[in-house]
Write a protein that holds these residues in place. Structure first.
Motif, short mmCIF file in Angstrom:
data_model
loop_
_atom_site.label_atom_id
_atom_site.label_comp_id
_atom_site.label_asym_id
_atom_site.label_seq_id
_atom_site.Cartn_x
_atom_site.Cartn_y
_atom_site.Cartn_z
N ASP A 152 42.42 48.87 36.63
CA ASP A 152 42.73 47.52 36.14
C ASP A 152 43.64 46.80 37.14
O ASP A 152 43.93 47.33 38.22
N ALA A 158 40.65 43.84 39.40
CA ALA A 158 40.23 45.23 39.20
C ALA A 158 39.81 45.83 40.54
O ALA A 158 39.49 45.10 41.48
N ALA A 215 38.16 46.47 31.63
CA ALA A 215 39.36 46.62 32.45
C ALA A 215 40.08 45.29 32.66
O ALA A 215 41.31 45.26 32.68
#
Lengths: 138, 153
Positions: B126, B67, B151
């Motif tokens: 993400d 992420a 995420a």
């Protein structure tokens, strides 16, 4: 490298409270002189020489737990100066509505800053850049 | 009515008029302040869009493996500094997460494309570089961690 000096954020909030009180006084008295004095204070603050912040420095207190960039409050002082100048012209020429509207806007920003830690530069600087720099980017 | 009384009446009416304006401004501002503060830094879910990895690469920034915390900052922004500290802390603590800070002013085309209106704005990307959540204003650490969990989840 840009010069980044840091200030005590509490002093800045303290200054915003005094500014709010002065602007409240202007709304009550419609005094062009009082607003002109505040305009001078804004001009000094925009260049890092705020007399209210100087007053804060003279008060005995504990050292600040954190420091803040001095540029955001200076930007806000510059915006305050613009409103104070317009308001002073309004009151001085007996266009009281103009004086009141400009003073009320400056008071709203100062009071939001004092009571809530509102950062004017965060809200309007990028918006202003987005509008004025249209078409410059490829 | 004498001239002096006329003056007095004018002064009283003027102060009273100003008093109502003052009370009005303070009331409206206080309400606006409460609303503003509750909205500060709150994470909002965003519909997944295009990947920002090419944009990051173009700017010489590498995305995080799992992420990316993408922060937009500006010069006249007091909470940008605190936000930088919090996001850097989270990125250091959570493996595979990277903190990238961009100057909004010098990246106006990206700012417009992502509809960034103020600083700081934090985007949680993400692994594919898509925006999953965003927050305007200084975000709280627990909200960032919660958004990251979603995420990478």
């Amino acid at each position: 490298m840009i010069d980044r000096s840091y200030i005590d954020p509490r002093g800045q909030r303290f200054a915003a409270w005094i500014t709010s009180a002065v602007l409240a006084g202007v709304l009550l008295t419609h005094s062009a002189t009082l607003l002109a004095v505040q305009a001078v204070v804004f001009a000094l603050g925009a260049t890092g020489r705020s007399p209210y912040a100087a007053l804060w420095k003279r008060i005995p207190k504990s050292p600040p737990s954190e420091l803040e960039d001095k540029r955001p409050p200076q930007f806000a002082q510059g915006v305050g100066l613009a409103f104070a100048v317009v308001g002073t012209i309004g009151y001085a020429t007996s266009v009281t509505t103009l004086g009141t509207v400009a003073t009320a806007a400056a008071l709203a920003a100062a009071f939001l800053n004092a009571a809530f830690g509102f950062c004017l530069g965060c809200e309007i600087y990028l918006l202003a850049k987005r509008t004025t720099n249209k078409g410059v980017t490829a | 009515m004498s001239c002096q009384e006329g003056w007095k009446g004018w002064a009283v009416a003027s102060v009273q008029g100003g008093m109502w304006v003052l009370l009005g401004v303070l009331t409206v501002t206080a309400v606006a302040g409460v609303v503003w503060r509750t909205r500060q830094g709150r994470m909002r879910l965003v519909e997944l869009g295009e990947t920002l990895i090419p944009t990051l690469t173009e700017l010489g920034e590498a995305p995080g493996e799992r992420a990316t915390l993408l922060q937009f900052s500006s010069a006249f922004c007091a909470p940008c500094r605190a936000t930088r500290r919090i996001l850097a802390e989270v990125a250091a603590a959570v493996p595979g997460v990277r903190h990238v800070e961009l100057d909004a002013e010098s990246n106006l085309d990206v700012v417009r494309r992502l509809n960034i209106l103020k600083t700081p704005t934090t985007l949680v990307l993400d692994a594919q570089g898509r925006v999953t959540q965003r927050a305007a204003g200084q975000p709280r650490k627990e909200h960032i961690l919660a958004a990251l969990a979603k995420a990478v989840g």
